[in-house]
Motif scaffolding. Structure first.
Motif, short mmCIF file in Angstrom:
data_model
loop_
_atom_site.label_atom_id
_atom_site.label_comp_id
_atom_site.label_asym_id
_atom_site.label_seq_id
_atom_site.Cartn_x
_atom_site.Cartn_y
_atom_site.Cartn_z
N ALA A 46 69.93 34.24 22.01
CA ALA A 46 70.65 33.34 21.94
C ALA A 46 69.73 32.45 21.17
N ASP A 47 68.37 33.41 21.26
CA ASP A 47 66.89 31.99 20.42
C ASP A 47 67.11 32.00 18.95
N GLU A 48 67.69 33.27 18.43
CA GLU A 48 68.31 33.35 16.91
C GLU A 48 69.34 32.47 16.54
N MET A 49 70.65 32.56 17.33
CA MET A 49 71.45 32.28 16.76
C MET A 49 71.00 30.47 17.79
N GLU A 50 70.66 29.45 18.05
CA GLU A 50 70.56 28.49 18.76
C GLU A 50 71.85 28.11 19.41
N MET A 86 68.95 42.46 17.80
CA MET A 86 69.25 41.35 19.00
C MET A 86 68.78 40.26 17.39
N ARG A 87 67.54 40.14 16.98
CA ARG A 87 67.26 38.75 15.80
C ARG A 87 68.71 38.99 14.86
N ARG A 88 69.21 40.23 14.73
CA ARG A 88 70.02 40.02 13.53
C ARG A 88 71.22 39.15 13.94
N VAL A 89 71.91 39.82 15.18
CA VAL A 89 72.99 39.75 15.73
C VAL A 89 73.13 38.20 15.49
N GLY A 90 71.68 37.53 16.18
CA GLY A 90 72.34 35.72 16.22
C GLY A 90 71.81 34.87 14.93
N ALA A 91 71.15 35.99 14.64
CA ALA A 91 71.08 35.28 12.86
C ALA A 91 72.05 34.71 12.60
N ALA A 111 57.56 30.30 14.93
CA ALA A 111 57.19 28.55 15.21
C ALA A 111 58.87 28.16 15.29
N GLN A 112 59.55 28.91 15.17
CA GLN A 112 61.14 28.11 14.63
C GLN A 112 61.80 29.21 16.07
N TRP A 113 60.98 29.88 16.46
CA TRP A 113 61.53 30.28 18.01
C TRP A 113 61.32 29.72 19.72
N ALA A 114 62.57 29.44 20.20
CA ALA A 114 62.79 28.59 21.50
C ALA A 114 62.46 28.92 22.75
#
Lengths: 762, 160
Positions: free
Chosen positions: A87-91, A127-132, A195-198
């Motif tokens: 969710a984080d990586e996909m905003e 999972m970061r790659r999935v979201g991005a 720094a961009q992680w929410a």
């Protein structure tokens, strides 16, 4: 095949084993064929990793983002933490995210075995790659819709924004177009910077199941509801390897509600994850099944383990550790130096950890339905693919004919990665095609028929120099091996067992010998949260404390001197080929990180302060599951020997801290579980039978015994480091820290777990 | 046939009267919020309220509660104290596996009804029958104290 890969059964390979489909890795003939490069980490696990967003993410027209949790939830928070990364990586906005649980399907989702503290370690980056990838597909779809350059659009909290014009499109409006786009390759991905992680590292996201749990609406394996379901309990042989000799079920069948009796054959070959065999009583409800079982008249043939006796076995272990064993690591000549050292510079001690039962609050349970097409299962399992494979093998089906629905686990701790209970339910259901059978283990069943933590005796010997630091270190372990459940008669500890805080002792000691003494197994031995680290860290960390006191040094200063200056030690150089499946190059033992957790825990406890009378502080630390942990316990012991745990300081460096809130929860829980096993938990055998049966005689910590203060200290957290484990690493130092604190408070050295009433009687 | 009053609804069971309430709830009525943990009143996972008293449903026969008011975890959202306790549990992320937490919440709600401002010792005494194997005791204690503050704050506000 090099020694590195051929040394035997590694834990990960064992975990891929399933009943009837067991393959043990024993290596090929050296030099016969070119050797494939050794795989480490996630790549060495069955199923590997999958990072395709089309597998894990779907977006509805109303904007609801559904994220698949492919790993089972047993209380670590993985059902929150990994979807949160996506969710984080996909905003995505977390309040618009829904999490669904995947069934067993490693080919589709990647590795699903929730064991070995690997979930975040191996799936953070995928999972970061999935979201991005999902974010970039949404951005591309929006740019195409508007006919603007991709560089002008940006995904922001569930919408894509066209910066020059301020136009916005919601994820729901873009979903259909985005799904038709090609999935960007890994080289095209633009991952967020830390720094961009929410959400990652922030602790702002509550657990996805918290509200349902608090309201009694969360569905665990035991809560499966299948129409026309019947209920079963099983009378199992009281001794592992026992068989049914005679059965009279006439009275059982007269019990109101009892429907039928089903015999389950005794297992063949190694126990592995096969059911123990016995007699199932199927009834209209669980209570009637239990009454029916009580009315069975059964004679058992106990088989070869019928004489297993814990007191006698302890004597065998004690004899074994006094003899030289198989050398697992050798530098210099530790035995010679120790033999020649004057008494004042020589020290030895033996440490005992009993069998332990996992005692998950939800006992093992599974519901199975067998039809002409195959078998469907609803259960709580840490290892859905192993459950699938076990059922398929037992029923003569193909794995794809077995559907395993994964529900919440009411605790796991390693017990529920052994799916014997799932196969058991399937075998009973096979006798009643078309009727779903929910098979529940009672607490007695759970305590009597577990996969027990190995009863362990560790002997430590040292010769120390003028500064009190060891010049020679000898560690001899004697514990039945987990590999005995896969290879009957196995007596030698596997590299993954000695590789847990025995072989990989990282201190700069010139003469080191680690030896394995062989002892046989007479029970099903299984991994329990942090596994062989429990006895090895207990033994080595109490021994270090003893050496400190012998040298009249402060235990903290002594520990820091022993750890020495910051350096990176290759586990391979220590003879450890396991290293929790990770590359010794990417995951060396970093003594700087080890020092930092020791300093954090001792600072948290204000080590060195004046303590009230009867109080004591104890320290212990460990490297396990490629993370670093330290514990300081403060105890108070009164004149009668009554002990109170005043406070516990837990420090952990697990690399990047993906979900710090759940990391702290795991640390708090490890403190409680560590105190349980240190203070009171013990499984003993007599005539091959477990003597304990429920929470009155297999005791675990209760509210009133729990420390009122548990401080958690997260150390490090550098997001550029590779992630380490979280669930298991905080546990090993707790018991030795407690017993070291007891020594500080009382001068009494306790070397046998559990503590029990040893202070009162001493 | 036994008539039960579960969460203010009349329910009937055909199970023999000696059947524990736990199994009637779970297997017959499909109300699975009440958990099986030990079957011997040792762990508290099966806790319900019977006429407001925390009771282990695994050793309580359904016949013995006929005509009495049984409240389960599924009812706590409709209970003034239970709702506040649940909210504290959610906010403090108390649960790990969560299996025992329904029983913990019912024990905590009963404590706060009888003793709105419990001491540390009173919390220990009221909660020590409920085992949590994940080790959430520190957070359970914090959640009880948070709920206690909110409930007494609300009570003070109501009096004013």
């Amino acid at each position: 095949m090099s020694a590195v890969t051929a040394t035997g059964v590694q834990r990960r390979q064992m975990l891929q084993a399933s009943a009837g489909a067991l393959t043990l890795f024993v290596g090929t003939n050296a030099g016969a064929q070119p050797e494939p490069p050794q795989k480490f980490g996630a790549a060495s696990m069955s199923g590997g990793t999958v990072d395709n967003p089309l597998v894990f993410v779907s977006i509805a027209a109303d904007g609801t983002v559904t994220i698949v949790a492919h790993r089972a939830e047993m209380g670590t928070g993985v059902r929150t933490s990994l979807p949160m990364v996506v969710a984080d990586e996909m905003e995505a906005r977390w309040d618009r995210v829904r999490v669904v649980q995947a069934p067993a399907d490693e080919a589709r989702y990647g590795n699903q075995n929730v064991d070995g503290s690997r979930s975040v370690r191996h799936f953070f980056e995928p999972m970061r790659r999935v979201g991005a990838a999902a974010r970039q597909m949404l951005e591309t779809a929006a740019a195409a819709r508007w006919g603007v350059p991709l560089a002008e659009v940006q995904a922001v909290q569930h919408e894509v924004l066209h910066r020059p014009t301020g136009r916005r499109l919601g994820y729901g409006q873009l979903a259909a177009d985005a799904a038709k786009l090609p999935v960007p390759g890994n080289s095209e991905l633009r991952l967020k910077t830390p720094a961009q992680w929410a959400y990652i590292g922030k602790g702002r996201v509550g657990g996805v199941d918290m509200a349902a749990i608090a309201r009694g609406q969360a569905t665990y394996g035991i809560d499966a509801q299948v129409p026309r379901m019947v209920f079963a309990v099983v009378a199992r042989p009281p001794v592992v390897g026992g068989r049914l000799r005679r059965l009279d079920s006439a009275e059982a069948l007269k019990v109101a509600g009892v429907l039928r009796i089903v015999e389950i054959p005794a297992f063949q070959g190694p126990a592995a994850f096969q059911p123990l065999g016995g007699v199932a009583v199927v009834a209209r409800n669980t209570w009637a099944a239990m009454q029916g079982r009580a009315a069975l008249k059964i004679e058992w043939d106990d088989g070869p383990n019928g004489s297993y006796d814990s007191a006698a076995f302890r004597q065998r272990q004690a004899a074994a550790v006094k003899q030289p064993g198989t050398v697992a690591r050798n530098e210099g000549d530790a035995p010679k130096l120790i033999a020649q050292a004057p008494a004042a510079q020589q020290h030895s001690a033996e440490y005992f950890v009993p069998h332990l039962a996992h005692a998950t609050m939800e006992p093992p349970v599974a519901t199975a339905l067998v039809t002409a097409q195959g078998c469907e299962v609803w259960t709580s399992t840490q290892n859905p693919p192993a459950a699938q494979g076990g059922v398929a093998a037992a029923l003569g089906l193909k794995p794809e004919q077995v559907k395993v629905n994964v529900l919440l686990l009411g605790g796991g701790f390693g017990r529920k990665s052994k799916p014997d209970y799932v196969t058991e339910a399937a075998l009973v259901a096979k006798a009643m095609p078309g009727t779903p059978v929910k098979l529940v283990w009672t607490r007695d069943d759970d305590i009597h028929h577990g996969y027990y933590h190995a009863v362990s005796l560790d002997r430590l010997e040292a010769a120390v120099g003028a500064d009190g630091l060891p010049l020679a270190w000898l560690h001899r372990t004697a514990a039945p091996t987990i590999t005995s459940i896969f290879a009957a008669g196995a007596k030698a500890a596997a590299p993954f067992e000695t590789g847990m805080s025995a072989l990989n002792m990282p201190f700069a000691i010139p003469n080191v010998r680690v030896e394995r003494a062989e002892v046989e197994a007479h029970a099903r031995i299984g991994w329990f949260r942090s596994v062989a680290n429990i006895p090895h860290v207990f033994a080595t960390q109490c021994f270090v404390d003893e050496l400190a006191h012998k040298a009249k040094k402060d235990p903290l200063q002594y520990a820091l001197a022993l750890i020495g200056p910051a350096r990176k030690v290759s586990p391979a150089a220590l003879g450890d080929v396991f290293n929790y499946s990770e590359s010794p190059v990417e995951y060396p033992i970093d003594t700087g990180r080890m020092r930092a957790v020791v300093e954090a825990a001792s600072r948290g406890a204000r080590w060195g302060r004046r303590l009230p009378k009867g109080h004591g502080l104890g320290l212990a630390f460990s490297y396990s599951f490629v993370s670093y942990a330290a514990t300081v316990v403060e105890v108070a012991v009164d004149a009668k020997g009554e002990l109170r745990v005043v406070a516990v300081d837990m420090a952990l460096d697990c690399g990047p801290q993906v979900n710090p809130e759940r990391i702290r929860a795991q640390m708090e829980g490890a403190a409680i579980m560590g105190l349980s096993l240190a203070l009171s938990s013990e499984i003993t055998f007599e005539n091959g039978r477990v003597k304990q049966s429920n929470f009155h005689d297999y005791t675990v910590l209760r509210h009133g015994q729990a420390p009122r203060v548990i401080r958690t200290h997260l150390v490090g957290g550098d997001p550029s480091l590779l992630p380490g484990g979280v669930g298991e690493p905080p546990l090993p130092p707790v018991a030795p820290a407690l017993l070291n604190a007891v020594f500080a408070a009382t001068g009494k050295r306790i070397r046998n777990l559990p503590l029990g009433d040893q202070l009162a009687s001493a | 046939m036994t008539t039960l009053k579960i969460n203010d609804q009349s329910r009937t069971t055909t199970s023999p009267g000696e059947t524990p309430l736990l199994w009637v709830l779970r297997d017959e009525l499909g109300m699975c919020g009440t958990k099986f943990g030990c079957g011997m009143a040792l762990c508290g996972a099966c806790t319900v309220h019977v006429d407001g008293q925390p009771t282990r449903s695994c050793v309580t026969t359904c016949a013995s509660v006929a005509g009495r008011s049984v409240h389960t975890i599924e009812h706590m959202q409709n209970d003034r104290v239970g709702r506040v306790v649940q909210q504290a549990w959610i906010e403090l992320n108390v649960a790990q596996c969560g299996y025992c937490q329904g029983g913990q919440i019912l024990a905590a709600a009963a404590l706060l009804k009888a003793t709105p401002r419990p001491s540390e010792r009173q919390i220990d005494e009221a909660m020590s029958g409920n085992i949590c194997r994940c080790g959430t005791y520190p957070r359970i204690r914090s959640a009880i104290q948070l709920a206690s503050r909110r409930l007494s704050g609300a009570a003070a506000g109501a009096k004013a």
